[in-house]
Each structure stands twice: as structure tokens, then as C-alpha cells.
Design an enzyme around this catalytic site. Structure first.
Site, mmCIF file in Angstrom:
data_model
loop_
_atom_site.group_PDB
_atom_site.id
_atom_site.type_symbol
_atom_site.label_atom_id
_atom_site.label_comp_id
_atom_site.label_asym_id
_atom_site.label_seq_id
_atom_site.Cartn_x
_atom_site.Cartn_y
_atom_site.Cartn_z
ATOM 1 N N ASP A 173 0.806 -1.223 0.000
ATOM 2 C CA ASP A 173 0.000 0.000 0.000
ATOM 3 C C ASP A 173 0.840 1.276 0.000
ATOM 4 O OD1 ASP A 173 -2.418 -1.223 -0.332
ATOM 5 O OD2 ASP A 173 -2.720 -1.547 1.801
ATOM 6 N N ASP A 178 -6.609 -5.477 -3.863
ATOM 7 C CA ASP A 178 -6.412 -4.047 -3.562
ATOM 8 C C ASP A 178 -5.207 -3.469 -4.306
ATOM 9 O OD1 ASP A 178 -7.414 -5.821 -1.608
ATOM 10 O OD2 ASP A 178 -7.396 -4.286 -0.060
HETATM 11 N N1 GLY Z 1 -6.863 -2.233 1.423
HETATM 12 C C1 GLY Z 1 -7.618 -2.627 2.564
HETATM 13 C C2 GLY Z 1 -9.063 -2.331 2.470
HETATM 14 O O1 GLY Z 1 -9.609 -2.130 1.419
HETATM 15 O O2 GLY Z 1 -9.684 -2.318 3.512
#
Ligand code: GLY
Length: 378
Positions: free
Chosen positions: A95, A157
Site C-alpha cells: 500500500d 487491492d
Molecule cells: N486495502 C484494505 C481495504 O480495502 O480495507
């Protein structure tokens, strides 16, 4: 049915509501890192938490329009605080993409700042370094707990982290970053997106051989269910991958996911947290999934022609309008979130039915787009 023109009063009104509310909430949130609003107030997280980019990203969206210097200073302070965590290998994961795209890339695109460019390139290198060559995937997380082995885990994600790699490829002229983004997206096409347009949250590979060895439900209800925010990550992420590469395969995947998403929306156009829930499981909404998907649908509309474009634009507009009219917290001083009823992690019972900062960010991005701001930080 009337065609969306981007000029409707409600979208201008919605943007005004966002600007006014953030002017107010920024006085308390300042240069902190909000994630979920609990009892009306955003809880602040450490700079290393994956959501750290969304508040400064929201500030940059507004600064782009208003040139409010106080918001610029807050966003820049958030970005500088991320300098502390870029050295912390164990706290950072894939992320990195969300975190530095909405801070350093945003500032570089808006102000041409050289220090932001350097930060974003460093972040892109860390993201690229998570690539597993054998399996063709970007590793999601480091161990969450002592002894955990998750070298083979990739999650949907990550589609939203790939734009950082495309940005780095274009900025440096070095295609390695793009090659990694493309290989990861191809793996998502092969292993995450199901024939009906729903998606897996987590796919597990053998990190030595690269073979797929299983799936995991993750933040969805079950391995075979359909987590709505994951579906939104795939929809927007594939549209962005098409924008960056021109690949028809990504465009077609975005369409397939979009059709599944639209077909499964309830009457008010805002998704439940999972599209395949048994009757006895609470069907909370996830407004953040709706907001993110709406941004993907509006981008998709601009990537296709004719009737298809109208369908995606209308679907994105319907979601954003419903979020504004039915989920917005505009009148109350007692709530810092912009849109209510997000669900962060139902299986772990975390942050259920509350405003979430990424819901607020994508809502603002979508409304800005409807009002004519087409430049994306992604
Ligand atoms: N990337 C984690 C979520 O979408 O909660």
C-alpha cells in the site's frame, strides 16, 4: 433518461458541501492520519498505516480547486511525516502505492516539486521490490504476527497501487516499473477475476515455484463470496491499467467487473459490504466501495464510446448522487466524516457502519470529476 452533462446543480452543490466541511474538519484533524470516524470523530492512525495518503489526497483535491494555502501546508506536513516510515521495512507493505500516490505524486503533479518526485520514486522502488518474478505478483503484506508466512499472498487491492509504478515508468523513462505493473495486472486477470466479473480478495501462490495454491476470503464474507470494496478496487484498478497501457484486456476486465458490480447494487445504488451474503449475516452498506467504484465507472465511461459510455456514466452518477443525498453528513457538526455507512473489515468486526477516509476521498474525487476536474493523481 437524461444524459449526464457534468453541469447539474447537485454536483456543484456537493462540491461546495465538501469544501465547506473539510475547511471545518481540517481545523481539528490538521496534519493527522484519519481512518475511521467513531462517534463522530476521526480516529487518527500512525503515519505507517495504509490509509495515510487519503486525508492529504483529499486536501490536494480541494487545494487544486480553491488554492487554499492552509490545506496545502497540512498536506505537505503529512507528506513529510511519511519520510519517517519509508525507512521502516517491516511497517510498509504494497500500500506504498496508495500512500505516496496521494501525497508525493499529487504534489509533484500539482506543483512540480522536486522533493516530492524523489520521494515518490523511492516509494515506487520499494513497491517494485515486492515483485515475485516467478509468480508474477506483487507481495501484499509482511508478516502481521511472529512466524506468519505470507510471502505468497497477493490481494486485489494492489490494483490501485499499480499507478505509482506507471507514474515512475513515465517520469524516469525506465520501463521496468511498467513491466512489473503489467505482469501483476496480468496475474490478476488470470487468477483473481472470475468469469462472472466477481473477484477473489486474496490469492495465495507458492513463492518458490509461483504456482497458485489457494484463495482466502480476506475481508469478504467467504472465499467464494464477493467483497464489494475488492470488486471496486478491481473495477477502478483495471480502468486505470487500461488508461496507462491501452491494453484491451484490462478494458474488457474493467467492463466485466463493472457489469457484476452494477447488477448487484441495491435500489439506492450503494453496495452492501459483500454482494453474496447469507440471509443471517448483517448486510451493512459499504459507502467506500460505492465511492471507489463510481470513480472507476466515470473513468470507464471516458474510455468507451456511445451507449456504453452513457451506461457507465449514469451508473457512476447514480452512486455519487445517492451518496450525496442519502449518506452525506452535511448538516451536522457532530460528525467529521463526509459520507456515512462504510464498512472497513466485517470479518474482524472492525469499523462497521462508519465514515471511512477512503470513502470520503473517492467521493470527493468523483464529485470533482463530475464538475470537470479530469486530471487524476493515479
Ligand atoms: N486495502 C484494505 C481495504 O480495502 O480495507
Amino acid at each position: 433518461m437524461t444524459e449526464w452533462t457534468g453541469q447539474a446543480d447537485w454536483a456543484r452543490e456537493a462540491w461546495g458541501s465538501i469544501v465547506n466541511k473539510v475547511a471545518r474538519t481540517s481545523k481539528r484533524i490538521g496534519d493527522g492520519f484519519p481512518h475511521a470516524s467513531v462517534n463522530g470523530q476521526y480516529k487518527l492512525e500512525p503515519a505507517s498505516w495504509w490509509t495515510a495518503g487519503f486525508w492529504p489526497g483529499l486536501l490536494w483535491l480541494i487545494y487544486r480547486d480553491t488554492k487554499d494555502e492552509s490545506l496545502r501546508l497540512l498536506a505537505e506536513s503529512c507528506e513529510r511525516q511519511l519520510d519517517q516510515v519509508i525507512m521502516d521495512y517491516y511497517k510498509l507493505d504494497h500500500d506504498i502505492g496508495f500512500m505516496w500516490t496521494l501525497t508525493s505524486v499529487a504534489r509533484y503533479k500539482l506543483l512540480g516539486a522536486d522533493d516530492s518526485k524523489r520521494r515518490a520514486l523511492l516509494a515506487a522502488n520499494l513497491l517494485a521490490a515486492r515483485f515475485n518474478v516467478q509468480g508474477g505478483y506483487i507481495r501484499a503484506w509482511n508478516p502481521w504476527r511472529e512466524g506468519e508466512r505470507n510471502e505468497g499472498w497477493a490481494i486485489i487491492d494492489c490494483m490501485m497501487n499499480l499507478p505509482l509504478l506507471h507514474w515512475a515508468a513515465k517520469t524516469t523513462g525506465d520501463p521496468r516499473y511498467k513491466h512489473i505493473a503489467v505482469r501483476h495486472a496480468d496475474t490478476v486477470l488470470e487468477h483473481f477475476i472470475r468469469p462472472d466479473g466477481s473477484v477473489n480478495h486474496i490469492v495465495i501462490f507458492d513463492p518458490e515455484t509461483g504456482e497458485k495454491v489457494g484463495v482466502n476470503g480476506g475481508q469478504g464474507y467467504a472465499p467464494e463470496s464477493a467483497w464489494s470494496r475488492g470488486t471496486a478496487w478491481a473495477l477502478y484498478g483495471m480502468s486505470l491499467s487500461h488508461m496507462h497501457t491501452g491494453s484491451e484486456a484490462y478494458l474488457n476486465a474493467a467492463k466485466r467487473v463493472a457489469h457484476f458490480f452494477i447488477a448487484n447494487l441495491p435500489e439506492d445504488h450503494v453496495p452492501h459490504w459483500d454482494f453474496r451474503l447469507p440471509e443471517d449475516v448483517p448486510a451493512y452498506r459499504d459507502s467506500s466501495a460505492g465511492a471507489c467504484a463510481a470513480c472507476g465507472l466515470l473513468l470507464l465511461a471516458d474510455q468507451v464510446g456511445g451507449r456504453e459510455a452513457a451506461l457507465y456514466r449514469r451508473a457512476g452518477e447514480n452512486i455519487l448522487h445517492s451518496l450525496y443525498a442519502n449518506y452525506g453528513a452535511w448538516e451536522t457538526e457532530a460528525e467529521e466524516g463526509l459520507i456515512l455507512h462504510g464498512t472497513s473489515h466485517f470479518p474482524e468486526q472492525k469499523n462497521i457502519d462508519v465514515p471511512l477516509i477512503y470513502g470520503d476521498y473517492y467521493f470527493a474525487e468523483g464529485i470533482a470529476r463530475l464538475n470537470g476536474s479530469r486530471e487524476l493523481f493515479w
